[in-house]
Structures are given as C-alpha cells and as structure tokens.
Design a protein around this motif. Structure first.
Motif, PDB file in Angstrom:
ATOM      1  N   SER A 111       8.206   7.154  -4.542  1.00  0.00           N
ATOM      2  CA  SER A 111       6.836   7.909  -4.744  1.00  0.00           C
ATOM      3  C   SER A 111       7.327   8.925  -5.514  1.00  0.00           C
ATOM      4  O   SER A 111       8.090   9.837  -5.293  1.00  0.00           O
ATOM      5  CB  SER A 111       7.194   8.419  -3.214  1.00  0.00           C
ATOM      6  N   THR A 112       6.722   8.596  -7.093  1.00  0.00           N
ATOM      7  CA  THR A 112       6.559  10.137  -7.863  1.00  0.00           C
ATOM      8  C   THR A 112       5.598  10.593  -7.677  1.00  0.00           C
ATOM      9  O   THR A 112       4.414  10.778  -6.786  1.00  0.00           O
ATOM     10  CB  THR A 112       6.594   9.344  -9.038  1.00  0.00           C
ATOM     11  N   ALA A 136      -3.448  13.592  -6.697  1.00  0.00           N
ATOM     12  CA  ALA A 136      -3.676  14.307  -7.799  1.00  0.00           C
ATOM     13  C   ALA A 136      -3.046  15.386  -6.893  1.00  0.00           C
ATOM     14  O   ALA A 136      -2.810  16.933  -7.784  1.00  0.00           O
ATOM     15  CB  ALA A 136      -5.569  14.434  -8.393  1.00  0.00           C
ATOM     16  N   ASP A 137      -3.562  15.906  -5.936  1.00  0.00           N
ATOM     17  CA  ASP A 137      -3.196  17.112  -5.021  1.00  0.00           C
ATOM     18  C   ASP A 137      -1.664  17.091  -4.350  1.00  0.00           C
ATOM     19  O   ASP A 137      -0.615  17.675  -3.365  1.00  0.00           O
ATOM     20  CB  ASP A 137      -4.074  17.388  -3.390  1.00  0.00           C
ATOM     21  N   PHE A 138      -0.699  15.621  -5.207  1.00  0.00           N
ATOM     22  CA  PHE A 138       0.503  15.330  -5.325  1.00  0.00           C
ATOM     23  C   PHE A 138       0.988  14.489  -3.339  1.00  0.00           C
ATOM     24  O   PHE A 138       1.522  14.210  -2.804  1.00  0.00           O
ATOM     25  CB  PHE A 138       1.497  16.445  -4.992  1.00  0.00           C
ATOM     26  N   SER A 139       0.146  14.352  -2.519  1.00  0.00           N
ATOM     27  CA  SER A 139       0.299  14.089  -1.187  1.00  0.00           C
ATOM     28  C   SER A 139       0.272  12.102  -1.702  1.00  0.00           C
ATOM     29  O   SER A 139      -0.228  11.713  -2.682  1.00  0.00           O
ATOM     30  CB  SER A 139      -1.409  14.244  -0.063  1.00  0.00           C
ATOM     31  N   VAL A 140       0.302  11.412  -0.802  1.00  0.00           N
ATOM     32  CA  VAL A 140       0.583  10.125  -1.102  1.00  0.00           C
ATOM     33  C   VAL A 140      -0.748   9.435   0.395  1.00  0.00           C
ATOM     34  O   VAL A 140      -0.803   9.970   1.205  1.00  0.00           O
ATOM     35  CB  VAL A 140       1.738   9.951   0.190  1.00  0.00           C
ATOM     36  N   ASP A 141      -1.131   9.120  -0.867  1.00  0.00           N
ATOM     37  CA  ASP A 141      -1.663   7.373  -0.612  1.00  0.00           C
ATOM     38  C   ASP A 141      -1.492   5.922   0.322  1.00  0.00           C
ATOM     39  O   ASP A 141      -0.469   5.706  -0.223  1.00  0.00           O
ATOM     40  CB  ASP A 141      -2.343   7.045  -1.018  1.00  0.00           C
ATOM     41  N   PRO A 142      -0.684   5.895   1.722  1.00  0.00           N
ATOM     42  CA  PRO A 142      -0.437   4.887   2.226  1.00  0.00           C
ATOM     43  C   PRO A 142      -0.876   3.895   2.755  1.00  0.00           C
ATOM     44  O   PRO A 142       0.057   3.094   1.975  1.00  0.00           O
ATOM     45  CB  PRO A 142      -0.387   5.169   3.841  1.00  0.00           C
ATOM     46  N   ALA A 143      -1.845   4.243   1.840  1.00  0.00           N
ATOM     47  CA  ALA A 143      -2.416   2.163   1.070  1.00  0.00           C
ATOM     48  C   ALA A 143      -1.363   2.095   0.691  1.00  0.00           C
ATOM     49  O   ALA A 143      -1.307   0.873  -0.072  1.00  0.00           O
ATOM     50  CB  ALA A 143      -3.946   2.288   1.551  1.00  0.00           C
ATOM     51  N   GLN A 148       1.829  -1.546  -3.393  1.00  0.00           N
ATOM     52  CA  GLN A 148       3.026  -1.607  -3.495  1.00  0.00           C
ATOM     53  C   GLN A 148       4.315  -1.766  -3.284  1.00  0.00           C
ATOM     54  O   GLN A 148       5.425  -2.415  -4.162  1.00  0.00           O
ATOM     55  CB  GLN A 148       3.303   0.230  -5.029  1.00  0.00           C
ATOM     56  N   ALA A 149       5.417  -1.120  -2.270  1.00  0.00           N
ATOM     57  CA  ALA A 149       6.110  -1.072  -1.869  1.00  0.00           C
ATOM     58  C   ALA A 149       5.807  -2.702  -0.991  1.00  0.00           C
ATOM     59  O   ALA A 149       7.243  -2.394  -0.262  1.00  0.00           O
ATOM     60  CB  ALA A 149       6.476  -0.040  -1.377  1.00  0.00           C
ATOM     61  N   LYS A 150       5.224  -2.885  -0.664  1.00  0.00           N
ATOM     62  CA  LYS A 150       5.559  -3.756   0.313  1.00  0.00           C
ATOM     63  C   LYS A 150       6.431  -5.224   0.981  1.00  0.00           C
ATOM     64  O   LYS A 150       7.212  -5.382   1.547  1.00  0.00           O
ATOM     65  CB  LYS A 150       4.314  -4.512   0.993  1.00  0.00           C
ATOM     66  N   ASP A 151       6.979  -5.262  -0.898  1.00  0.00           N
ATOM     67  CA  ASP A 151       7.990  -6.168  -0.115  1.00  0.00           C
ATOM     68  C   ASP A 151       9.308  -6.086  -1.515  1.00  0.00           C
ATOM     69  O   ASP A 151      10.039  -6.480  -1.688  1.00  0.00           O
ATOM     70  CB  ASP A 151       6.843  -7.861  -1.735  1.00  0.00           C
ATOM     71  N   ALA A 172       1.163   9.653   8.713  1.00  0.00           N
ATOM     72  CA  ALA A 172       1.113   8.926   6.787  1.00  0.00           C
ATOM     73  C   ALA A 172       2.662   7.675   7.138  1.00  0.00           C
ATOM     74  O   ALA A 172       2.530   6.260   7.347  1.00  0.00           O
ATOM     75  CB  ALA A 172       0.879   9.145   5.732  1.00  0.00           C
ATOM     76  N   VAL A 173       4.007   8.368   7.702  1.00  0.00           N
ATOM     77  CA  VAL A 173       4.914   7.611   7.751  1.00  0.00           C
ATOM     78  C   VAL A 173       4.628   6.656   7.867  1.00  0.00           C
ATOM     79  O   VAL A 173       5.857   5.092   7.853  1.00  0.00           O
ATOM     80  CB  VAL A 173       5.132   8.557   8.112  1.00  0.00           C
ATOM     81  N   ARG A 174       4.579   6.741   9.307  1.00  0.00           N
ATOM     82  CA  ARG A 174       3.896   5.378  10.838  1.00  0.00           C
ATOM     83  C   ARG A 174       3.184   4.511   9.928  1.00  0.00           C
ATOM     84  O   ARG A 174       3.750   3.405  10.513  1.00  0.00           O
ATOM     85  CB  ARG A 174       3.238   6.025  11.873  1.00  0.00           C
ATOM     86  N   GLN A 175       2.425   4.657   9.082  1.00  0.00           N
ATOM     87  CA  GLN A 175       1.188   3.509   8.386  1.00  0.00           C
ATOM     88  C   GLN A 175       1.971   2.729   7.791  1.00  0.00           C
ATOM     89  O   GLN A 175       2.040   1.254   7.784  1.00  0.00           O
ATOM     90  CB  GLN A 175       0.250   4.027   7.879  1.00  0.00           C
ATOM     91  N   ILE A 176       3.384   3.532   7.015  1.00  0.00           N
ATOM     92  CA  ILE A 176       3.530   2.994   5.755  1.00  0.00           C
ATOM     93  C   ILE A 176       5.300   1.993   6.682  1.00  0.00           C
ATOM     94  O   ILE A 176       5.750   0.806   6.199  1.00  0.00           O
ATOM     95  CB  ILE A 176       4.297   3.958   4.935  1.00  0.00           C
TER      96      ILE A 176
END
Length: 352
Positions: A111-112, A136-143, A148-151, A172-176
């Motif tokens: 995540s960057t 844009a607000d530097f939050s993480v979109d879990p979906a 991008q990271a699933k595999d 959000a971390v739990r969802q990821i």
C-alpha cells in the motif's frame, strides 16, 4: 567488477536518508539544530534500559543468546501473546519475513505511498512488487487492496502509515485479512501513539503478522530492535531463514528492561499528543491528521525540497517527502521533538 552487481540495484536507488543535523549546522553556522526528520524519540532511554545495557556490555565477549530468551520472556509477559520473532530493527524483521515466505518472481503487494524499505526489501528477494495506491485522503480502500493483493504471497500495510500518519481501522484490516490468500504484514511501528489495537485480531487470523519496534516510543533507535507478533506456525521457519545472532546482547537486554518501564513510554506518548495538536492548531499550512509521533504537512505552493531548505536555514531538519512513491511533491514530514525543537519548527515554518 561492477558488472557483477545485480541489475535490480542498478535500476533503483537505495534508501533515502535525511540530511544530517551536523552538516546543516556547519553549512549555515547554526549552533543548535532541531532534529525532526527521522521520527526519533528525543528523550534518553529509560534508566532501567541503560542499566541493563551496561550490565550486558560486560558479556559481549560471548555470542548473544540465539533464542533471545530475555527479550522473548519480556514480550510474552507484557503482551500475553505467545509467538514472537525478533530482528535488527523493523527492517530486519521485514527482510526476514520476505526471505522466509517469498520465492523469486512471487508477488508482494504494498500500500503506497509508504515507507520505501518494503519495496527495496521485496526487490532484494526477487519479488514481483505491486503497489496499491491509497485514496486521495490517504485512507486504504479495502476492496481495491484485496483486488490487487489477493494472490500476493505477502501484502504490506503500514498503520499508522509513514509518512501520512493516518491509521487504518480494524474493520478494514479484518476485511483485508479475509479477502487475501497470503500473509498480511501490518507495520505497527507507530501504533503506541494511536487509539487502536490490532492485537485481538491475532486470535482469529493465521495470516496476520504485526511488526513493532523499540526505536520510537522506547527511545532505542540506535540499538536496532524490532519484533513481530506472529501466528504459531511462523517462528520455526522464520528462525531457519534468519541471520544467526541477529539481535545483540546489549540491545535485547535494554529492550526487555525498557518494556517494563511504562511510565517512560507514557510520558512520551502524552508529549506527542500534546504537540500534534499544537502543530495542527498553530502551523499556517495544512497539517494532516496523524496517529503517529509525526505529522505530514502540505506546504504548497512550495515543493518538498524547497521547504526543507528553508527550514534548514532556520535551524530545523525535517523530512522531504519527494522520494515517497505516489506522493505529490509538496509535502514534508516532521516528528515531535523536544519542546524547544517544536517551538523552533513552528516559528520557522510560519516564517516561510
């Protein structure tokens, strides 16, 4: 002979360090420099840590305990968690996690914008590095992160994030964790300064590793002690992949003693929270919300390096954020220092 150097290091520069306070003092003839560039704790270590380090120094003719038992016992007693690994700073933990889990060509998702060493360490392992941009607000979109990271063999998320300062919520971390197939390395280097606790997630998720450090809240940056909460299955493989005797005797003794001195840590946490508010209230440029011991500031219309130069001339060292991939070139990062350093910083930036 330079032809022998791996091509990945020829294509990409290494870690970017902040300018040294001593160099700035000599360049501008300033006697006292406010050092706010490296997210360090300005206070000396706990007296208990110093005493333990001095005692351990007498034994350095011998190799350190390969199991780091004095530190492991302290971590288990403090956190009531059984499974830990240690390393030479958080960097050492990150490198060894990647060495343990990632074969060349396998994917590592990051995540960057964030701490650049994740990418450098993954590159050194020969990984296929994929960056997942924040909102844009530097939050993480879990979906988006999951897509991008699933595999990915390892996904890396910093919370609170360096350099933006914001934490990612536990939901959000739990969802990821539930959406990816590999391990999530959650870098918690600054979590003591936030009102968030990820440790309960360790009871449910076998694919979560929580990285921590003694460099920040415990004032031991110079001793380089990192550690991580891990699931039961990981430590035997991590230790097989790790460098022998990685954490030295002095460092592990000091870290174990520091962990027991809650008052020392709490004083700095209180200090940070007070000054984060003052930075937000008193600095004329937009200060982004922070859960860490630093703040990121939007200094537009100045560029990052322009503001760093202006502050250097005023006796303040801060971090340019120009080198953080995915971050526009008009941000700086400044950590909370001693009172006089913080006052000097506020006065300096408000004069630009």
């Amino acid at each position: 002979m330079e032809s022998l150097v791996r091509s990945c290091y020829k294509r990409k520069s290494g870690y970017s360090f902040a300018k040294k306070a001593g160099d700035i003092a000599r360049e501008y003839g300033i006697g006292r420099i406010a050092r706010l560039a490296s997210n360090e704790n300005p206070a000396s270590p706990s007296p208990a840590a110093l005493k333990a380090a001095e005692e351990a120094l007498r034994t350095v003719n011998r190799y350190p305990d390969e199991n780091a038992n004095v530190l492991m016992h302290a971590l288990r007693a403090h956190y009531r968690h059984e499974h830990f690994v240690t390393g030479v700073g958080m960097d050492g933990v990150i490198e060894t996690i990647l060495r343990t889990l990632v074969d060349p060509g396998e994917k590592v998702a990051i995540s960057t914008p964030t701490f650049s060493f994740y990418g450098l360490a993954a590159m050194g392992q020969g990984a296929d590095v994929v960056t997942v941009p924040r909102e844009a607000d530097f939050s993480v979109d879990p979906a988006l992160f999951i897509r991008q990271a699933k595999d990915a063999k390892v996904a890396i998320l910093c919370s609170p994030n360096n350099p933006t300062g914001n934490a990612t919520g536990t939901d959000a971390v739990r969802q990821i964790l539930e959406g990816i197939e590999g391990v999530l390395f959650l870098d918690n280097a600054y979590v003591e300064f936030a009102d968030i606790d990820y440790i309960p997630l360790m009871k449910k998720y076998e694919n979560l590793v929580l990285g921590r450090t003694f460099s920040k809240v415990y004032s031991l940056a110079g001793l380089r002690v990192g550690y991580a909460f891990t699931p039961r299955w990981l430590p035997p493989w991590y230790n097989r992949a790790g460098t022998p005797f990685a954490v030295n005797s002095v460092s592990m003794a000091a870290a174990a003693a520091a962990l027991a001195d809650n008052d020392h840590a709490e004083r700095y946490i209180t200090h940070v929270r007070q000054w984060r508010k003052r930075f937000t209230d008193e600095i004329q440029y937009p200060v982004l919300p922070s859960d860490a011991n630093f703040v990121m500031i939007d200094v537009a219309p100045h560029t990052s390096d322009e503001m760093v130069g202006e502050l250097a001339r005023r006796g303040v060292v801060v971090r340019s954020c120009r080198s953080f991939e995915g971050l526009p070139d008009h941000y700086i990062r400044a950590n909370v220092g001693e009172d006089w350093e913080n006052e000097q910083f506020i006065a300096g930036i408000n004069a630009v």
